[in-house]
Design a protein around this motif. Structure first.
Motif, PDB file in Angstrom:
ATOM      1  N   HIS A  81       0.836  -1.192   0.000  1.00 26.08           N
ATOM      2  CA  HIS A  81       0.000   0.000   0.000  1.00 26.08           C
ATOM      3  C   HIS A  81       0.875   1.249   0.000  1.00 26.08           C
ATOM      4  O   HIS A  81       1.903   1.286   0.671  1.00 26.08           O
ATOM      5  CB  HIS A  81      -0.894   0.033   1.243  1.00 26.08           C
ATOM      6  CG  HIS A  81      -1.880  -1.086   1.303  1.00 26.08           C
ATOM      7  ND1 HIS A  81      -1.542  -2.358   1.699  1.00 26.08           N
ATOM      8  CD2 HIS A  81      -3.189  -1.124   0.998  1.00 26.08           C
ATOM      9  CE1 HIS A  81      -2.605  -3.134   1.650  1.00 26.08           C
ATOM     10  NE2 HIS A  81      -3.617  -2.409   1.231  1.00 26.08           N
ATOM     11  N   GLU A  98     -15.022   9.839  -2.836  1.00 23.60           N
ATOM     12  CA  GLU A  98     -15.095   8.837  -3.908  1.00 23.60           C
ATOM     13  C   GLU A  98     -15.517   9.446  -5.245  1.00 23.60           C
ATOM     14  O   GLU A  98     -15.273   8.883  -6.294  1.00 23.60           O
ATOM     15  CB  GLU A  98     -16.023   7.689  -3.515  1.00 23.60           C
ATOM     16  CG  GLU A  98     -15.434   6.781  -2.446  1.00 23.60           C
ATOM     17  CD  GLU A  98     -14.122   6.097  -2.845  1.00 23.60           C
ATOM     18  OE1 GLU A  98     -13.918   5.768  -4.031  1.00 23.60           O
ATOM     19  OE2 GLU A  98     -13.285   5.903  -1.954  1.00 23.60           O
ATOM     20  N   LYS A 122      -6.971   6.444 -11.719  1.00 25.40           N
ATOM     21  CA  LYS A 122      -7.719   5.280 -11.228  1.00 25.40           C
ATOM     22  C   LYS A 122      -7.765   4.184 -12.296  1.00 25.40           C
ATOM     23  O   LYS A 122      -7.566   3.007 -12.001  1.00 25.40           O
ATOM     24  CB  LYS A 122      -9.135   5.684 -10.821  1.00 25.40           C
ATOM     25  CG  LYS A 122      -9.920   4.521 -10.248  1.00 25.40           C
ATOM     26  CD  LYS A 122     -11.295   4.923  -9.785  1.00 25.40           C
ATOM     27  CE  LYS A 122     -11.956   3.711  -9.142  1.00 25.40           C
ATOM     28  NZ  LYS A 122     -13.359   3.900  -8.906  1.00 25.40           N
ATOM     29  N   GLU A 126      -6.210   0.403 -11.823  1.00 23.11           N
ATOM     30  CA  GLU A 126      -7.079  -0.761 -11.968  1.00 23.11           C
ATOM     31  C   GLU A 126      -6.675  -1.642 -13.140  1.00 23.11           C
ATOM     32  O   GLU A 126      -6.881  -2.852 -13.100  1.00 23.11           O
ATOM     33  CB  GLU A 126      -8.535  -0.317 -12.090  1.00 23.11           C
ATOM     34  CG  GLU A 126      -9.065   0.243 -10.777  1.00 23.11           C
ATOM     35  CD  GLU A 126     -10.473   0.812 -10.859  1.00 23.11           C
ATOM     36  OE1 GLU A 126     -11.003   0.994 -11.992  1.00 23.11           O
ATOM     37  OE2 GLU A 126     -11.041   1.090  -9.784  1.00 23.11           O
ATOM     38  N   ASP A 129      -4.528  -4.337 -11.902  1.00 23.71           N
ATOM     39  CA  ASP A 129      -5.146  -5.062 -10.784  1.00 23.71           C
ATOM     40  C   ASP A 129      -4.922  -4.416  -9.424  1.00 23.71           C
ATOM     41  O   ASP A 129      -4.948  -5.082  -8.393  1.00 23.71           O
ATOM     42  CB  ASP A 129      -4.688  -6.532 -10.754  1.00 23.71           C
ATOM     43  CG  ASP A 129      -5.114  -7.277 -11.997  1.00 23.71           C
ATOM     44  OD1 ASP A 129      -6.227  -6.998 -12.493  1.00 23.71           O
ATOM     45  OD2 ASP A 129      -4.335  -8.118 -12.473  1.00 23.71           O
ATOM     46  N   LYS A 131      -5.896  -1.067  -6.661  1.00 24.87           N
ATOM     47  CA  LYS A 131      -7.083  -0.355  -6.201  1.00 24.87           C
ATOM     48  C   LYS A 131      -6.649   0.980  -5.618  1.00 24.87           C
ATOM     49  O   LYS A 131      -5.556   1.100  -5.076  1.00 24.87           O
ATOM     50  CB  LYS A 131      -7.805  -1.147  -5.108  1.00 24.87           C
ATOM     51  CG  LYS A 131      -8.388  -2.444  -5.574  1.00 24.87           C
ATOM     52  CD  LYS A 131      -9.045  -3.188  -4.420  1.00 24.87           C
ATOM     53  CE  LYS A 131      -9.556  -4.530  -4.921  1.00 24.87           C
ATOM     54  NZ  LYS A 131      -9.970  -5.386  -3.839  1.00 24.87           N
ATOM     55  N   HIS A 133      -8.332   4.139  -3.111  1.00 23.42           N
ATOM     56  CA  HIS A 133      -9.442   4.507  -2.239  1.00 23.42           C
ATOM     57  C   HIS A 133      -9.130   5.867  -1.624  1.00 23.42           C
ATOM     58  O   HIS A 133      -7.988   6.142  -1.268  1.00 23.42           O
ATOM     59  CB  HIS A 133      -9.604   3.450  -1.143  1.00 23.42           C
ATOM     60  CG  HIS A 133     -10.669   3.767  -0.153  1.00 23.42           C
ATOM     61  ND1 HIS A 133     -12.009   3.698  -0.450  1.00 23.42           N
ATOM     62  CD2 HIS A 133     -10.586   4.182   1.125  1.00 23.42           C
ATOM     63  CE1 HIS A 133     -12.707   4.055   0.617  1.00 23.42           C
ATOM     64  NE2 HIS A 133     -11.868   4.355   1.589  1.00 23.42           N
ATOM     65  N   GLN A 147      -3.482   0.377  -3.413  1.00 20.58           N
ATOM     66  CA  GLN A 147      -3.101  -1.005  -3.119  1.00 20.58           C
ATOM     67  C   GLN A 147      -2.547  -1.630  -4.384  1.00 20.58           C
ATOM     68  O   GLN A 147      -3.175  -1.580  -5.435  1.00 20.58           O
ATOM     69  CB  GLN A 147      -4.324  -1.792  -2.631  1.00 20.58           C
ATOM     70  CG  GLN A 147      -4.038  -3.256  -2.394  1.00 20.58           C
ATOM     71  CD  GLN A 147      -5.317  -3.988  -2.017  1.00 20.58           C
ATOM     72  OE1 GLN A 147      -5.960  -3.657  -1.046  1.00 20.58           O
ATOM     73  NE2 GLN A 147      -5.672  -4.974  -2.825  1.00 20.58           N
TER      74      GLN A 147
END
Length: 148
Positions: A81, A98, A122, A126, A129, A131, A133, A147
């Protein structure tokens, strides 16, 4: 698929600070990458992570206030992370965190390059693979967590 390389987080923070040097006044950035110093990732995407998130935080800084940002890494549940955190809660953000990654096709959103950069960011994360937040802490601190 995107080419992955073994990349040092510290190097990409330095690049972003250099690129944003004009906007970075009245800002302190502290970093700690000892727990996870490197990641296998696309170099263009990692540079975009550092530049886009720091640019967003800097663009929402309250005038006359010193912005303090912590950038650090940690490992949890076998995942790496990377965190960017406004430690003083002085950002002027009027939207749900968000929603920062949503771009609607109206003219004002298309003119907001910072928000468009976050949308692209983003998608890049993605595509590999990962993430991303965004959350607000108990003192309205904004925190981005990626992540890998």
């Amino acid at each position: 698929t995107q080419p992955l390389e073994r990349l040092d987080f510290k190097d990409y923070l330095i690049k972003a600070k250099r690129k944003l040097s004009d906007e970075i006044s009245e800002t302190e950035i502290f970093s700690e990458f000892s727990e996870v110093p490197k990641v296998n990732f696309n170099p263009v995407f990692l540079e975009n992570i550092f530049t886009s998130i720091l640019s967003y935080l800097l663009s929402n800084k309250r005038e006359g206030k010193v912005l303090v940002i912590d950038v650090y890494t940690f490992r949890e549940n076998g995942k790496k992370h990377l965190v960017f955190k406004d430690t003083r809660g002085i950002l002027e953000i009027n939207e749900n965190p968000e929603d920062l990654f949503t771009v609607h096709s109206n003219p004002e959103n298309l003119e907001n390059s910072t928000k468009l950069n976050l949308f692209i960011l983003k998608s890049q994360i993605e595509s590999l693979d990962g993430k991303i937040h965004v959350s607000r802490g108990n003192q309205e601190n904004l925190m981005f967590t990626i992540q890998f």
